[in-house]
Design a protein around this motif. Structure first.
Motif, PDB file in Angstrom:
ATOM      1  N   THR A 103      -3.687 -11.006  26.446  1.00 49.19           N
ATOM      2  CA  THR A 103      -4.898 -10.708  27.383  1.00 49.19           C
ATOM      3  C   THR A 103      -4.319  -9.672  28.558  1.00 49.19           C
ATOM      4  O   THR A 103      -4.896  -8.507  28.841  1.00 49.19           O
ATOM      5  N   THR A 104      -3.253 -10.053  29.283  1.00 51.32           N
ATOM      6  CA  THR A 104      -2.871  -9.438  30.229  1.00 51.32           C
ATOM      7  C   THR A 104      -2.311  -8.040  29.650  1.00 51.32           C
ATOM      8  O   THR A 104      -2.692  -7.179  30.323  1.00 51.32           O
ATOM      9  N   PHE A 133      -8.765 -14.628  38.121  1.00 49.43           N
ATOM     10  CA  PHE A 133      -7.443 -15.199  37.657  1.00 49.43           C
ATOM     11  C   PHE A 133      -6.209 -14.090  37.912  1.00 49.43           C
ATOM     12  O   PHE A 133      -6.391 -12.792  37.794  1.00 49.43           O
ATOM     13  N   THR A 135      -3.710 -12.756  36.999  1.00 50.88           N
ATOM     14  CA  THR A 135      -2.795 -11.846  36.058  1.00 50.88           C
ATOM     15  C   THR A 135      -3.765 -10.519  36.100  1.00 50.88           C
ATOM     16  O   THR A 135      -3.106  -9.545  35.889  1.00 50.88           O
ATOM     17  N   ASP A 136      -5.261 -10.848  36.180  1.00 46.77           N
ATOM     18  CA  ASP A 136      -5.772  -9.634  35.950  1.00 46.77           C
ATOM     19  C   ASP A 136      -5.737  -8.693  37.101  1.00 46.77           C
ATOM     20  O   ASP A 136      -5.840  -7.505  36.809  1.00 46.77           O
ATOM     21  N   ASP A 215     -13.361  -9.401  31.478  1.00 46.89           N
ATOM     22  CA  ASP A 215     -12.478 -10.542  30.847  1.00 46.89           C
ATOM     23  C   ASP A 215     -13.043 -11.727  30.387  1.00 46.89           C
ATOM     24  O   ASP A 215     -13.626 -12.390  31.223  1.00 46.89           O
ATOM     25  N   ALA A 217     -12.043 -14.506  28.848  1.00 46.34           N
ATOM     26  CA  ALA A 217     -11.178 -15.459  28.398  1.00 46.34           C
ATOM     27  C   ALA A 217     -11.602 -16.909  28.511  1.00 46.34           C
ATOM     28  O   ALA A 217     -11.285 -17.699  27.714  1.00 46.34           O
ATOM     29  N   HIS A 218     -12.623 -17.062  29.541  1.00 45.67           N
ATOM     30  CA  HIS A 218     -13.152 -18.343  29.558  1.00 45.67           C
ATOM     31  C   HIS A 218     -14.556 -18.650  29.108  1.00 45.67           C
ATOM     32  O   HIS A 218     -15.131 -19.699  29.145  1.00 45.67           O
ATOM     33  N   TYR A 240      -6.586 -18.686  22.606  1.00 44.35           N
ATOM     34  CA  TYR A 240      -5.996 -19.800  22.530  1.00 44.35           C
ATOM     35  C   TYR A 240      -6.964 -20.822  23.267  1.00 44.35           C
ATOM     36  O   TYR A 240      -6.430 -22.055  23.256  1.00 44.35           O
ATOM     37  N   LYS A 241      -7.890 -20.311  23.844  1.00 45.44           N
ATOM     38  CA  LYS A 241      -8.598 -21.381  24.758  1.00 45.44           C
ATOM     39  C   LYS A 241      -9.835 -22.004  23.644  1.00 45.44           C
ATOM     40  O   LYS A 241      -9.468 -22.670  22.874  1.00 45.44           O
TER      41      LYS A 241
HETATM   42  C1  LIG Z   1      -6.216 -17.444  30.517  1.00 42.33           C
HETATM   43  C2  LIG Z   1      -6.475 -16.295  31.325  1.00 42.33           C
HETATM   44  C3  LIG Z   1      -5.554 -15.168  30.883  1.00 42.33           C
HETATM   45  C4  LIG Z   1      -4.517 -15.287  30.047  1.00 42.33           C
HETATM   46  O1  LIG Z   1      -3.715 -14.149  29.913  1.00 42.33           O
HETATM   47  P1  LIG Z   1      -2.579 -14.058  29.097  1.00 42.33           P
HETATM   48  O2  LIG Z   1      -2.130 -12.766  28.889  1.00 42.33           O
HETATM   49  O3  LIG Z   1      -2.901 -14.645  27.830  1.00 42.33           O
HETATM   50  O4  LIG Z   1      -1.253 -15.064  29.671  1.00 42.33           O
HETATM   51  C5  LIG Z   1      -5.955 -14.023  31.487  1.00 42.33           C
HETATM   52  N1  LIG Z   1      -7.310 -13.940  32.374  1.00 42.33           N
HETATM   53  C6  LIG Z   1      -7.911 -14.788  32.617  1.00 42.33           C
HETATM   54  C7  LIG Z   1      -9.377 -14.675  33.225  1.00 42.33           C
HETATM   55  C8  LIG Z   1      -7.754 -15.906  31.753  1.00 42.33           C
HETATM   56  O5  LIG Z   1      -8.642 -16.897  32.063  1.00 42.33           O
END
Ligand SMILES: *Cc1c(COP(=O)(O)O)cnc(C)c1O
Length: 430
Positions: A103-104, A133, A135-136, A215, A217-218, A240-241
């Protein structure tokens, strides 16, 4: 609460389970703990996912290099094929989805590509929010910096009024009042579980000439999406979620077909047109669809479990999954109000099911020690700073009685103050 209320809640839970058309899906999973409520962080393995992974491993053993063309299904188009299989879950055309990277990395790629794709009159501001989150933000800031743009100036944040949620009006106002070229928001906030209004944000972005990216992811695998029809420009998510494809499994990305000419900011041979890839020309000939945003060789072993995992979701149906998900979170919130409010637990998740993703955020001043104590009762949740226990009743393997039991166990831990026997937080993965 008296005993008869407690009994009737349990009875109700059992009745709901007996009527649940998805109940049998539990048998397709190996769930590691009695009450596994952390599927929004890492979903459990299904027989289907294990089989598709094992199939890839045996083909590697039997075919070696020939696996790229002779395996069934062949590996060469693995990213595109799984992308097509994912497309209905996000409401996209097959050509608009591919699986690649994490995702990142996909945020880096698409935010970068869309920053580069702006017309001269589109400003470079990227609009995010306070509750994202992390990392975003790291990725968006880095992409701005790589283009000589200072994130302090160009990475804009919609503030949260309550520390839990992002008000849709505030997002629209921020789009109107700032120089925004890209709006990049989550579908569901990872902590509170608020489901944002993807359509409204997309429309507001487009009215002001900005791109709208999300995003997911959730939400992917638990909330249906309609990306193509809503006109979302691009999106990313992990598998993976709620998709249960395994730790670090390959992520997904979506690019609306009207942007299939957008130049990949991070070009690589796997994004080349597959027809001409093995001409080995030094000039990049990008694929005519979202597939052009792949970079290197598809990691077959991290994509293979997703193949089987998607069969489970397809068999259940995303609308049925969402329906059960809403019923489970409704049921949980009602029980929390009934039994846990008096012990200082607040529901941090919106009460309007239309604005709620798949998990419920329980707020308590002893959230950390509560989540530790829960683990010793076979209840796996997770703690998020500063005071949240996230409880995710994932519809494919969690039932109403499970939800009932979990609330009951929490009630017990709070009533007896059992959490006091646990150490306060120090650090590490929770
Ligand atoms: C879980 C999650 C990620 C995870 O990113 P990875 O690159 O898979 O580690 C990124 N953004 C959000 C909003 C998430 O919930």
């Amino acid at each position: 609460m008296d005993d008869s209320d407690a009994t009737s809640a349990l009875e109700r839970a059992k009745e709901r389970d007996a009527d649940d058309e998805l109940a049998e899906f539990r048998e397709r999973f190996d769930v590691p703990d009695e009450y596994y409520m952390d599927g929004n962080s890492l979903g459990p393995i299904s027989t289907d996912a294990a089989d598709s992974l094992e199939n890839a491993v045996s083909e590697w053993r039997e075919l070696g290099i020939r696996g790229w063309t002779e395996s069934d299904p062949e590996w060469f188009h693995y990213g595109e094929r799984i992308g097509a299989k994912l497309a209905p879950l996000v409401g996209a055309r097959e050509s608009e989805v591919v699986v690649a990277d994490s995702t990142t990395v996909n945020i880096h790629k698409l935010v970068g590509s869309f920053l580069d794709a702006r017309d001269d009159d589109q400003p470079p501001g990227v609009l995010a929010n306070d509750l994202d989150f992390p990392t975003d933000h790291y990725a968006m800031a880095a992409q701005l910096r790589q283009r000589g743009l200072d994130p302090d100036e160009h990475l804009l944040r919609v503030e949260s009024a309550d520390g839990r949620t992002i008000d849709a009006d505030a997002v629209v106002d921020a789009i109107e009042e700032n120089d925004v070229g890209i709006v990049f928001m989550p579908s569901v906030l990872y902590r509170s579980g608020q489901l944002l209004d993807v359509e409204r944000i997309t429309e507001a972005a487009h009215e002001h000439g900005a791109y709208a990216g999300f995003d997911l992811a959730h939400s992917v695998g638990v909330v249906p999406h309609d990306l193509h029809d809503v006109g979302v420009d691009f999106a990313v998510w992990c598998s993976y979620k709620y998709l249960n494809a395994g730790p670090g499994a390959i992520a997904g990305l979506y690019v609306h077909e009207r942007h299939h000419d957008v130049e990949p900011a991070l070009a690589g041979w796997w994004g080349n047109d597959k027809e001409t890839m093995f001409d080995m020309a030094l000039d990049f000939d990008p694929a005519p669809d979202a597939g052009r945003h792949q970079v290197g060789t598809v990691p077959v072993l991290s994509a293979a479990p997703l193949d089987g995992a998607l069969d489970v979701v397809r068999d259940a149906g995303i609308d049925a999954i969402r329906e059960k998900s809403v019923a489970l979170t409704e049921f949980m919130i009602a029980l929390v109000d009934d039994r846990l409010a008096e012990h200082g637990v607040d529901v941090g998740t919106p009460r309007d099911p239309e604005r709620r993703g798949g998990h419920v955020a329980l707020e308590h001043e002893e959230a950390y020690r509560l989540s530790e104590a829960l683990r010793d009762h076979g209840v796996v949740t997770d703690f998020r700073q500063p005071n949240v226990v996230r409880v995710a009743p994932a519809p494919l393997y969690v039932g109403f009685e499970d939800v009932h039991d979990v609330v009951h166990i929490i009630e017990d831990i709070l009533e007896t103050r059992e959490y006091e026997t646990y150490d306060r937080q120090s650090g590490g993965v929770t």
